[in-house]
Design an enzyme around this catalytic site. Structure first.
Site, PDB file in Angstrom:
ATOM      1  CG  LEU A 290      -1.799  -1.243   1.406  1.00  0.00           C
ATOM      2  CD1 LEU A 290      -2.664  -1.092   2.640  1.00  0.00           C
ATOM      3  CD2 LEU A 290      -2.637  -1.490   0.181  1.00  0.00           C
TER       4      LEU A 290
ATOM      5  CD  GLU B 103      -1.465   4.851  -2.600  1.00  0.00           C
ATOM      6  OE1 GLU B 103      -2.413   4.057  -2.405  1.00  0.00           O
ATOM      7  OE2 GLU B 103      -0.740   5.289  -1.663  1.00  0.00           O
TER       8      GLU B 103
ATOM      9  CD  GLN C 103      -7.413  -0.364  -3.276  1.00  0.00           C
ATOM     10  OE1 GLN C 103      -7.453   0.158  -2.165  1.00  0.00           O
ATOM     11  NE2 GLN C 103      -7.060  -1.627  -3.463  1.00  0.00           N
ATOM     12  CG  PHE C 104     -10.544   4.481  -4.289  1.00  0.00           C
ATOM     13  CD1 PHE C 104     -11.849   4.511  -4.772  1.00  0.00           C
ATOM     14  CD2 PHE C 104     -10.142   3.408  -3.516  1.00  0.00           C
ATOM     15  CE1 PHE C 104     -12.734   3.478  -4.479  1.00  0.00           C
ATOM     16  CE2 PHE C 104     -11.013   2.378  -3.227  1.00  0.00           C
ATOM     17  CZ  PHE C 104     -12.318   2.407  -3.715  1.00  0.00           C
TER      18      PHE C 104
ATOM     19  CB  ILE D  30      -3.448  10.029  -7.505  1.00  0.00           C
ATOM     20  CG1 ILE D  30      -2.470   9.653  -8.610  1.00  0.00           C
ATOM     21  CG2 ILE D  30      -3.875  11.491  -7.587  1.00  0.00           C
ATOM     22  CD1 ILE D  30      -3.093   9.624  -9.995  1.00  0.00           C
TER      23      ILE D  30
ATOM     24  CG  HIS E   7     -12.655   6.071  -1.135  1.00  0.00           C
ATOM     25  ND1 HIS E   7     -12.116   6.570   0.024  1.00  0.00           N
ATOM     26  CD2 HIS E   7     -12.312   4.761  -1.166  1.00  0.00           C
ATOM     27  CE1 HIS E   7     -11.483   5.601   0.674  1.00  0.00           C
ATOM     28  NE2 HIS E   7     -11.591   4.491  -0.030  1.00  0.00           N
TER      29      HIS E   7
END
Length: 326
Positions: free
Chosen positions: A58, A60, A82-83, A87, A129
């Site tokens: 996990l 990014e 993932q969402f 980012i 999200h």
């Protein structure tokens, strides 16, 4: 032809790319064994193995940093965030490394890298999200930004992104993942990056949008058709590079422009479109350009989500307002 959801179309596209080119790899959080949080990559690890479908920590910044290194050393990585709200952790890698490598190396290196990420509201998701952050990346030279609104476009644009020699941020609207099915060719095909699609031709008003609002706008076009108002609906599809020529051509005909997007209003992509139209087609306009957008606030809790997003009432108000100008 097969009827597919957007999830199915993207899954098939990645599978086709992996089959065709051994340099294509997929990496991200839970993309392997779990098939991704939305099951977009479901089943791929069983066919291509853990050396090409890579579950990551996990982290990014590590995902994009690793993918960047892969891309300048002969691989074609597809990296998943993932969402989109996550980012921010990879902004340095994307903006200062990935997007700049061709320029800073004077063409010696390039980064054939695709960064996929779901985005957008209307799904009752928690904080960070549902953000639509395309404007941040449209301001990043060297990076293409693609935002499809249909299964057909998602397949063609994603294949084009994977084949591109430079980095592409490929944003997938969560609300549309399984919202509908449509016929999608089973064979590989590409759609040019940087070319908008005129979904409905009209004469009275141009509406430009992308992503989730497109589905609502198709319905609104039909509502106003029954009232005798002809709306031309343009799906931008690509945010960078921006197909301003298609919009200018449409506005020159209709003389009115409404821009609809989920992202916050200030400094959004809609503002850039409005500025470009003011530069290139201001004497064609008979009314002010109107933007219907999210509000200048963090994405809200679910109790007011529908009021925060562009909705039927707010878009209809904009159309009713702009049509009264002569």
């Amino acid at each position: 032809m097969t009827e597919m959801t957007m999830v199915q179309a993207i899954n098939q596209t990645i599978e086709l790319a992996l089959e065709k080119d051994p340099s294509v790899v997929l990496l991200g959080e839970d993309v392997g064994i779990n098939g991704g949080v939305f099951r977009v990559t479901d089943g791929l690890i069983h066919k291509f193995g853990k050396d090409r479908i890579i579950d990551t920590p996990l982290a990014e910044s590590a995902i994009i940093g690793t993918a960047f290194g892969m891309s300048i050393n002969g691989l074609k990585p597809i990296a998943e965030i993932q969402f989109m709200g996550f980012i921010y952790e990879a902004m340095d890698q994307i903006a200062s490394q990935v997007a700049r490598i061709r320029s800073k190396s004077a063409g010696r290196f390039n980064a054939p890298l695709v960064i996929r990420s779901p985005y957008g509201g209307g799904v009752r998701a928690p904080e960070l999200h549902s953000d639509s952050l395309e404007a941040l990346f449209s301001h990043t030279p060297g990076l293409k930004v693609v935002m499809p609104s249909s299964a057909y476009d998602a397949k063609g644009l994603l294949l084009a992104a994977i084949e591109d020699e430079d980095p592409v941020l490929f944003l997938e609207p969560m609300k549309l993942y399984r919202a509908f099915k449509e016929e999608v060719p089973d064979h590989p095909y590409t759609i040019p990056i940087g070319k908008a699609s005129t979904l409905v031709e009209g004469n009275d008003i141009t509406i430009v949008s992308w992503g989730p609002p497109i589905i609502l706008l198709k319905k609104i076009v039909q509502i106003y058709k029954q009232k005798g108002i002809s709306i031309e609906l343009i799906d931008l599809r690509t945010i960078a590079p921006l197909d301003i020529e298609t919009i200018v051509k449409s506005v020159t005909k209709t003389e009115r422009l409404v821009i609809v997007h989920e992202a916050v209003k200030t400094n959004g992509v809609g503002a850039e479109i409005a500025a470009l139209i003011s530069e290139r087609a201001i004497f064609s306009l008979v009314a002010p350009i109107i933007r219907v957008t999210g509000f200048d606030s963090p994405y809200p809790v679910t109790t007011v989500e529908e009021e925060w997003l562009p909705n039927l009432e707010r878009i209809s108000d904009a159309i009713d307002q702009i049509i009264t100008y002569d």
